[in-house]
Design an enzyme around this catalytic site. Sequence first.
Site, PDB file in Angstrom:
ATOM      1  N   HIS A  80       0.823  -1.202   0.000  1.00 38.93           N
ATOM      2  CA  HIS A  80       0.000   0.000   0.000  1.00 38.93           C
ATOM      3  C   HIS A  80       0.862   1.259   0.000  1.00 38.93           C
ATOM      4  O   HIS A  80       2.007   1.264   0.459  1.00 38.93           O
ATOM      5  CB  HIS A  80      -0.937   0.016   1.216  1.00 38.93           C
ATOM      6  CG  HIS A  80      -0.201   0.067   2.529  1.00 38.93           C
ATOM      7  ND1 HIS A  80       0.301   1.233   3.062  1.00 38.93           N
ATOM      8  CD2 HIS A  80       0.120  -0.919   3.402  1.00 38.93           C
ATOM      9  CE1 HIS A  80       0.904   0.969   4.214  1.00 38.93           C
ATOM     10  NE2 HIS A  80       0.816  -0.323   4.443  1.00 38.93           N
ATOM     11  N   GLU A 164      -2.861  -7.144   6.684  1.00 36.93           N
ATOM     12  CA  GLU A 164      -1.671  -6.822   7.473  1.00 36.93           C
ATOM     13  C   GLU A 164      -1.513  -7.814   8.628  1.00 36.93           C
ATOM     14  O   GLU A 164      -2.491  -8.422   9.091  1.00 36.93           O
ATOM     15  CB  GLU A 164      -1.808  -5.393   8.023  1.00 36.93           C
ATOM     16  CG  GLU A 164      -0.709  -4.936   8.981  1.00 36.93           C
ATOM     17  CD  GLU A 164       0.650  -4.812   8.308  1.00 36.93           C
ATOM     18  OE1 GLU A 164       1.240  -5.868   8.004  1.00 36.93           O
ATOM     19  OE2 GLU A 164       1.098  -3.669   8.106  1.00 36.93           O
TER      20      GLU A 164
END
Length: 364
Positions: A80, A164
């Site tokens: 990201h 994550e």
Amino acid sequence: RVRGDARWQHAAGVSGRVRGPTRVRGAPLVRAQDMGSRGTSANFSFNEPRFREPSTRDGAYARKGASPWERPKRIVLIRHAESEGNVDETMYMRKPDHRIELTEKGKRQAREAGEQLKNLLGPNETLYVYVSPYLRTMQTLYELGQAVGVDRVLGVREEPRIREQDFGNFQDATMRELKRERLGFGRFFYRFPNGESAADVYDRVTSFRETLRNDIHFGRFNCDDRGCRTDDCTVLIVTHGLTLRVFLMRWYKWTTDQFTRLKNPGNAELVVMERGDGGRYTLLNSTHSESYLRDRGFTEPMIADQKWAREAPVDGLNSEWPTSKGNLFFQDFPGRLDANRQSVKNADAYFERRRREQGLDGGE
């Protein structure tokens, strides 16, 4: 999968009126494990011999009209873009991790990454995307898509298994200390309180990898009733730094020591796995040089393995890879043992300093 799906019917060689794949006389058996399944001895066959997985030794991947087993042209992973948490760690005390958004700089980074990806793709090439359900990864994909062109995106699948690493729920002021503690304990095995270790992430990434392999084998990408055009398709995985490294570790069968050497990719950095001549994916390609891989922490055996993958068949075995040579384990283990013992000494020294700083050394 719904049996009526045209792509499934084409890959399986059945019509919409047939309840399931049937074997015809003389058709070769395709074992379940050949399609990425594990833990089963069940047999499965397509009802047309031409849908047998090709042996890349005969150049099947290079011929026109290759079967739907042909792999997508490349797999591109991207971390990201810059998020609120990257510039202000206290955000994790006020927002759940999955709701952290991109900064304005991060949005620009994502659009720039989209331009880089657009330049990498062929004129008629399309994308199929797997994206972590966290806001910062979905925002990265949204901004990237504006640059690439949303009409080139075949499909987007939200995939929680590439999220994550879990650090617990709301993070507090102890997180910085916990991350220092992780260095002393070991980056791969350290589990955050109420959270995950990298080893935990490895387990779910392994599950995702099997899904990806099955999607590749069943012709999900750029396949319809006219056939499969995987030369015109790239798979994009929008994820997070540690998860990206763990994915590469699992795909290329790296050891925990090799994993710990790797540097985290930058925000919105593209990591390109390109299909080689024999069908395997290599990180050593027109995008990434040997010097790039060394800078990211690759050892010489890891780089040699990427060279091998540029031409190796999908059913080949790299006889020079350490896991292919049992004697190398026994040769290397004494050195690994010494290195681990030194790490323990370093950790002991760290924890002793921390005890003294906290006044827990037993003194008055």
